[in-house]
Design a protein around this motif. Sequence first.
Motif, PDB file in Angstrom:
ATOM      1  N   MET A 272     -68.806  63.824  19.796  1.00 19.42           N
ATOM      2  CA  MET A 272     -69.081  64.333  21.001  1.00 19.42           C
ATOM      3  C   MET A 272     -70.600  65.056  21.364  1.00 19.42           C
ATOM      4  N   HIS A 273     -71.260  64.792  22.191  1.00 17.36           N
ATOM      5  CA  HIS A 273     -72.811  65.584  22.233  1.00 17.36           C
ATOM      6  C   HIS A 273     -72.338  67.235  23.127  1.00 17.36           C
ATOM      7  N   CYS A 274     -72.369  68.262  22.089  1.00 20.92           N
ATOM      8  CA  CYS A 274     -72.068  69.434  22.617  1.00 20.92           C
ATOM      9  C   CYS A 274     -73.387  70.240  22.604  1.00 20.92           C
ATOM     10  N   GLY A 275     -73.123  71.254  23.386  1.00 24.21           N
ATOM     11  CA  GLY A 275     -74.097  72.277  23.297  1.00 24.21           C
ATOM     12  C   GLY A 275     -74.170  73.364  22.144  1.00 24.21           C
ATOM     13  N   LEU A 276     -75.013  73.948  21.508  1.00 24.97           N
ATOM     14  CA  LEU A 276     -74.785  74.560  20.416  1.00 24.97           C
ATOM     15  C   LEU A 276     -75.507  76.045  20.580  1.00 24.97           C
TER      16      LEU A 276
ATOM     17  N   GLY B  21     -71.296  80.276  34.264  1.00 26.79           N
ATOM     18  CA  GLY B  21     -70.552  78.967  34.730  1.00 26.79           C
ATOM     19  C   GLY B  21     -69.811  78.165  33.665  1.00 26.79           C
ATOM     20  N   ILE B  22     -69.793  78.813  32.487  1.00 20.07           N
ATOM     21  CA  ILE B  22     -69.707  78.198  31.140  1.00 20.07           C
ATOM     22  C   ILE B  22     -68.055  78.868  30.763  1.00 20.07           C
ATOM     23  N   ALA B  23     -66.782  78.197  30.818  1.00 16.17           N
ATOM     24  CA  ALA B  23     -65.722  79.110  30.563  1.00 16.17           C
ATOM     25  C   ALA B  23     -65.720  79.345  29.136  1.00 16.17           C
TER      26      ALA B  23
ATOM     27  N   LEU C 189     -65.527  76.400  21.654  1.00 13.95           N
ATOM     28  CA  LEU C 189     -65.064  76.774  20.203  1.00 13.95           C
ATOM     29  C   LEU C 189     -65.762  77.715  19.766  1.00 13.95           C
ATOM     30  N   LYS C 190     -65.442  78.580  19.041  1.00 13.79           N
ATOM     31  CA  LYS C 190     -66.300  79.867  18.798  1.00 13.79           C
ATOM     32  C   LYS C 190     -65.865  79.955  17.100  1.00 13.79           C
ATOM     33  N   ARG C 191     -66.883  80.462  16.300  1.00  8.95           N
ATOM     34  CA  ARG C 191     -66.809  80.666  15.042  1.00  8.95           C
ATOM     35  C   ARG C 191     -67.518  82.003  14.534  1.00  8.95           C
ATOM     36  N   ASP C 192     -66.619  83.045  14.202  1.00 10.23           N
ATOM     37  CA  ASP C 192     -67.172  84.294  13.808  1.00 10.23           C
ATOM     38  C   ASP C 192     -67.903  84.238  12.644  1.00 10.23           C
TER      39      ASP C 192
ATOM     40  N   VAL D 125     -70.091  74.324  22.965  1.00  9.69           N
ATOM     41  CA  VAL D 125     -69.799  74.071  24.359  1.00  9.69           C
ATOM     42  C   VAL D 125     -69.425  72.780  24.601  1.00  9.69           C
ATOM     43  N   PRO D 126     -68.249  72.582  25.112  1.00  7.88           N
ATOM     44  CA  PRO D 126     -67.760  71.184  25.457  1.00  7.88           C
ATOM     45  C   PRO D 126     -68.511  70.598  26.386  1.00  7.88           C
ATOM     46  N   PRO D 127     -68.702  69.322  26.135  1.00  4.25           N
ATOM     47  CA  PRO D 127     -69.699  68.348  26.960  1.00  4.25           C
ATOM     48  C   PRO D 127     -69.701  68.307  28.339  1.00  4.25           C
ATOM     49  N   HIS D 128     -68.581  68.870  28.954  1.00  3.94           N
ATOM     50  CA  HIS D 128     -68.603  68.764  30.624  1.00  3.94           C
ATOM     51  C   HIS D 128     -69.147  69.985  31.304  1.00  3.94           C
ATOM     52  N   PHE D 129     -69.851  71.030  30.386  1.00  3.76           N
ATOM     53  CA  PHE D 129     -70.351  71.886  30.915  1.00  3.76           C
ATOM     54  C   PHE D 129     -72.061  71.488  30.789  1.00  3.76           C
ATOM     55  N   PRO D 130     -72.763  71.914  31.840  1.00  2.00           N
ATOM     56  CA  PRO D 130     -74.137  71.402  31.889  1.00  2.00           C
ATOM     57  C   PRO D 130     -74.879  72.413  30.655  1.00  2.00           C
TER      58      PRO D 130
END
Length: 315
Positions: free
Chosen positions: A119-123, A160-162, A167-170, A179-184
Motif C-alpha cells: 500500500m502507498h501510505c503517507g509517513l 481530516g485524518i482520523a 498506525l502508530k509506533r512510539d 497514514v492509510p492510503p484513503h486519506f489525502p
Amino acid sequence: MAVGTGPARVSTAQRVVSLWYFVVVVGSFGMLALLPVAHAAIRLRRGILWLFVLGYGGVAVAMTFLLERAAAEGESEAMLSFAWLFGTILFVTATCVHLARLRAKILYPPPAAWVESGMHCGLFSIDIAGFGQVGRSSEIFVQVRRMLFGLLAEAFEASGIAWEACLKRDTGDGMIVVVPPHFPKFRLVYPLLSRLTAELARYNVVTEPGLRIRVRVAIHAGEIALDEYGVTGRPKVLLARLLDSRVLRDALAEAPDESPVVVLVSDRFHEDVQDQGGPGLDTMSYRQVLVHEKETEVRAWLHVPDPVDGAGWRS
C-alpha cells in the motif's frame, strides 16, 4: 500480512444472530430486556453499559411496584390494564431503540488502522529535540510526551485524518505515524503542520522552560512493507534518515526560539503531492537541500513553519 481490523465485514449469520436482541425483548413483553443489554455490554467491553442494565432493572422493578400499588388501592381493572399496557409499550420501545444502537456498534465498529504490504501510505515522523538533556526527570518525560502526543492527535483530527485509523509506533522521544492510503496525503502538510506549530507555540508561551517542546518532523510517502515486527521497507528507512539528518538538526538550532517546528519533506513527496497544488499549500516557503546520512544521499525540502500562520484558527 495486514495490520489492524479494517472495515467491518458482517455476514448474514451475524445479522440474524444479533436479531435475538429484539425477539427476546418483544417476545417477553420487556420482562427479559436485561439479557440482550447485558450481552451487548459484554460484547462491547464497556463498563458504562452496565449502568444501563441497572437502569432497565430499576424501571422494571418500578413498573411492578406501581402496578401492585394500584391493585392494592382497588383501582379498576381497566385502569390497571391500561397502565400496564402503556408502560410496557414505552419500556419495550425504549429498550429496542437502545439495542438498535448497540447492535450497530457491534456489527459496524469504527474502522481501525488497516494497511497491507504494497500500500502507498503517507509517513509522518516526529522527534522531540533535547528530550534526554541532563536535568530532566522521568516525570518531565511523561508530561512532555503526553502533551506532544495529545496535540499531535488533535492536529491530525483537525486536518481530516482520523487519528485512530492511523498506525502508530512510539519511538520513546517521538512517534512514527503511518497514514492509510484513503486519506489525502497533502493534509500531512496543510493544515496539519500549521495546526501543530500554532498549538506548540501557544503551549510554549505559557509553560515553564523545562517543559517547552521543539520538534523535528519528517514527511514521506511510499509503498510500505510489513513483517511480524511492524512496518519496514525503504520508505521507512528514508523517513528515518530525513528525521535524523544533520540538515534538519541544524535548521532547528538556527530557527528562532518561538518557532517550535522544523520539517523536512522528501523529494518524492514534494513532487507527487506538493507540486500538484491545493488549498493552503505554500511550496515557495520550502527550500531544496541535500541530505547525506549514512548510505543515503537524496534531495529534500526544508521548511520552518511560521507559528503565527495557524494561530488564529481552531477546528
